[in-house]
Design an enzyme around this catalytic site. Structure first.
Site, PDB file in Angstrom:
ATOM      1  N   ASP A   1     -79.873  16.480   5.312  1.00 36.11           N
ATOM      2  CA  ASP A   1     -80.246  17.473   4.310  1.00 36.11           C
ATOM      3  C   ASP A   1     -79.525  17.123   3.014  1.00 36.11           C
ATOM      4  OD1 ASP A   1     -77.622  18.303   4.616  1.00 36.11           O
ATOM      5  OD2 ASP A   1     -78.088  20.234   5.539  1.00 36.11           O
TER       6      ASP A   1
ATOM      7  N   HIS B   1     -75.486  16.575   4.205  1.00 39.03           N
ATOM      8  CA  HIS B   1     -74.969  16.105   5.489  1.00 39.03           C
ATOM      9  C   HIS B   1     -75.667  14.829   5.955  1.00 39.03           C
ATOM     10  CE1 HIS B   1     -74.198  20.516   5.392  1.00 39.03           C
ATOM     11  NE2 HIS B   1     -73.000  20.108   5.788  1.00 39.03           N
TER      12      HIS B   1
ATOM     13  N   SER C   1     -68.084  21.037   7.981  1.00 38.11           N
ATOM     14  CA  SER C   1     -69.344  20.822   8.690  1.00 38.11           C
ATOM     15  C   SER C   1     -69.561  19.377   9.113  1.00 38.11           C
ATOM     16  CB  SER C   1     -70.522  21.275   7.815  1.00 38.11           C
ATOM     17  OG  SER C   1     -70.492  20.613   6.559  1.00 38.11           O
TER      18      SER C   1
END
Length: 656
Positions: free
Chosen positions: A323, A326, A30
């Site tokens: 978050d 990340h 991600s």
């Protein structure tokens, strides 16, 4: 005559744009996904991720592979199957190679960044032995995938270290969710409400803020201060223990991958993102962050779904994390700046060649003026001459457009002597010294201090012909090398020093046809060669940006053909010359580099150099007295894609 010196300068010193990467290929999770599964940072539609910034830097765009592009990274990805994820870099690399028939783009830039989710799975295994096994297996397999790319012909593969998962907010969340299961949502909200309100100017303040946030979490649904105190102590102890385990697992993963990568021997640009994040957390204000523990997005909201318009979004501070896992867009930009500085490092170091070449150019320029002066004098056998003077040059430097342009100015002092062995044969020796500051790019500068010894000779042929020859040896010290790296609002400078040597020579011949009693003209030809070597060096810092660089060598062979015009007007003797110059040797130059804390290395190669140019020279000799003379000359190059150069010299001589 100065064309030989200029030729070396043009081919080695003023470089055309670096060999461009054709495309950017990305494999990962991600942190790198730009749309296959999602985009994990807030306001992602209006902010580029780090890899998109790098793609822009090389003149291309990055599109998810699901849309036919070259970014294969997938959110939630791990290195190998079996870790509770259906996405793996193993499959990503296979998918890419299958699409190309097993051949990787040799001119491409590749990023392979995986491990965060692998480490999270290892930490949550709650079994120290299996945790280490998971970390080492994933790291080994990740390195093997990089090797698969290299064996298929990939150019440069960027392999970042994995940031310490123990420094992400997910660790605190996990402790709260396990320890306060009945009221976990209220507990998380209470913890983040406290945590987001704090500034974390250093590591100690950050740890204290997290401890206090854990205490605040126990107030959710619990009225007993005794129970709150006992729970908070347990949560803090569990957090500290798990943080230590996570840090050790991260080190295990990164070290294991580093060792395995080094065995491949490929062109691997290892970048230390873990080290960079540790530096940011130690002094966040320096990099433009005020809070490195909390999150900008509301509790429980994934960065892939988070926008600054959401209720509960915190815009009061510059957060490191979007978050619980990340980075923010600001952190992505920082990562891109850091990676680009590492990729550019070896390319910038190729500019060191200019130091030794500058001294050679100055030496040869002044010597050419002395040659011209001796040809206009009829010295008897046994005549002894002394001469000395100043030589300099100035030019623009264009190594690579992305590095910015710089200025090159060099100066040297020269002193020499010659002796007329016979009426037609002379020999001499010259010593030159320099102390110059060079700024070849916006981010790279150095000082050269050196000396050069030149032995020279000249022979007259018949009445109008002549041959000159000279050889030189130089030794230089680069004792003030500065490489600047922009990291957010701050600029860091890495420093180093090294040594270099140069050896070379020229052979020049000409014939002067008399056309008037005071005017001669005729052809001129020259062959010159130079070989320079620069020792590798390590920068003095021990930062995530500190690099080491390998030895460099360069070789030049230049031929020149031209025409001369000489006038003898009494005490003043002007002359002019135009030559066409051609490089017959190296037309690209390579340097290797690596982050000091890693075991791998990679190389960068400049683009092809100018192979043809024109050099124009004008000068004059002035006979002040029978024994005393002065000389001066200026030269200009033209016809170069990489910038023009002006050189000049002036001196005085005496004969006895």
């Amino acid at each position: 005559m100065t064309q030989g010196a200029f030729a070396v300068a043009m081919c080695l010193g003023f470089q055309a744009p670096a060999q461009a990467y054709s495309q950017l290929y990305v494999f990962g999770d991600s942190l790198s996904d730009t749309g296959n599964i999602g985009r994990w940072t807030f306001d992602s539609s209006s902010h580029q991720l780090y890899d998109e910034i790098l793609a822009k830097n090389i003149g291309t765009t990055l599109t998810p592979s699901s849309q036919g592009g070259l970014n294969y990274a997938e959110g939630g990805g791990v290195a190998v199957p079996g870790l509770d994820s259906e996405y793996t870099t193993q499959d990503q690399v296979k998918s890419y190679l299958n699409s190309t028939g097993g051949k990787a783009d040799p001119d491409g830039l590749y990023i392979h960044w995986i491990g965060g989710n692998d480490l999270a799975a290892a930490a949550l295994s709650l079994n120290p032995i299996s945790a280490v096994e998971i970390a080492t297996n994933s790291a080994t397999q990740a390195a093997s995938q990089v090797n698969d790319l290299l064996k298929a012909g990939a150019g440069t593969v960027v392999v970042p270290t994995v940031p310490n998962i123990g420094l992400t907010p997910v660790l605190m969340e996990g402790i709260i969710q396990v320890g306060l299961l009945p009221v976990q949502q209220q507990a998380l909200e209470a913890a983040y409400q406290y945590l987001n309100a704090q500034n974390t100017p250093d590591n100690d303040a950050r740890t204290e803020a997290i401890h206090n946030a854990l205490k605040a979490s126990t107030t959710a649904g619990l009225d007993s201060e005794l129970v709150q105190d006992l729970l908070s102590k347990g949560l803090i102890a569990a957090y500290d223990a798990l943080k230590s385990v996570a840090g050790d697992l991260t080190d295990t993963y990164n070290t294991t991958e580093d060792i395995a990568l080094a065995k491949t021997g490929g062109n691997i640009a290892r970048v230390d993102i873990n080290g960079l994040f540790n530096e940011v957390i130690a002094d966040p204000n320096l990099y433009g962050f005020t809070n490195t523990a909390g999150t900008a997005c509301p509790v429980g909201t994934s960065a892939s779904e988070c926008t600054s318009n959401l209720p509960g979004f915190d815009s009061s501070k510059a957060f490191l994390f979007a978050d619980h896992f990340h980075p923010t867009p600001q952190a992505h930009a920082l990562i891109a700046e850091y990676m680009q500085s590492v990729i550019n490092g070896p390319l910038e170091v190729t500019a060191l060649n200019q130091g030794s070449l500058a001294l050679a150019r100055n030496t040869q320029g002044l010597l050419d003026s002395r040659y011209q002066q001796l040809r206009s004098q009829d010295n008897d056998a046994g005549t002894f001459g002394m001469f000395g003077g100043y030589a300099g040059q100035s030019a623009d430097s264009k190594i690579n457009p992305s590095l910015g342009e710089g200025d090159l100015t060099s100066n040297s002092l020269n002193i020499g002597m010659d002796y007329q062995m016979t009426d037609r044969w002379m020999m001499g020796l010259m010593i030159s010294g320099s102390d110059d500051k060079q700024d070849p790019t916006d981010h790279y500068s150095y000082r050269t201090r050196g000396w050069m010894a030149t032995a020279f000779s000249g022979v007259k042929i018949a009445e109008n012909g002549w041959i000159n020859g000279d050889v030189h040896y130089g030794s230089l010290n680069y004792d003030d090398i500065n490489r600047s790296i922009k990291l957010g609002p701050t600029t860091r400078t890495e420093r180093g020093d090294t040594d270099g040597k140069q050896i070379g020579g020229r052979l020049t011949a000409g014939w002067d046809f008399p056309v008037l009693p005071v005017l001669k003209t005729g052809p001129v030809a020259q062959y010159s060669w130079d070989y320079s070597s620069i020792d590798g060096y390590s920068e003095k810092g021990n930062n995530s940006t500190s690099m080491r660089f390998g030895d460099q060598t360069s070789h030049s062979q230049i031929g020149a053909l031209g025409w001369r015009l000489n006038a003898e007007l009494g005490i003043v003797n002007p002359y002019a010359q135009v030559t066409y110059d051609r490089q017959f040797s190296d037309n690209t130059y390579t340097a290797t580099g690596a982050i000091k804390s890693t075991r791998t290395h990679f190389s960068r190669t400049t683009g092809e150099q100018d192979k043809d140019w024109v050099d124009m020279t004008a000068g004059l000799n002035v006979q002040l007295t029978h024994s005393l003379s002065a000389f001066a000359a200026v030269s200009q190059t033209t016809g170069l894609d990489s910038g023009e150069q002006t050189s000049y010299n002036a001196g005085i001589s005496a004969r006895f």
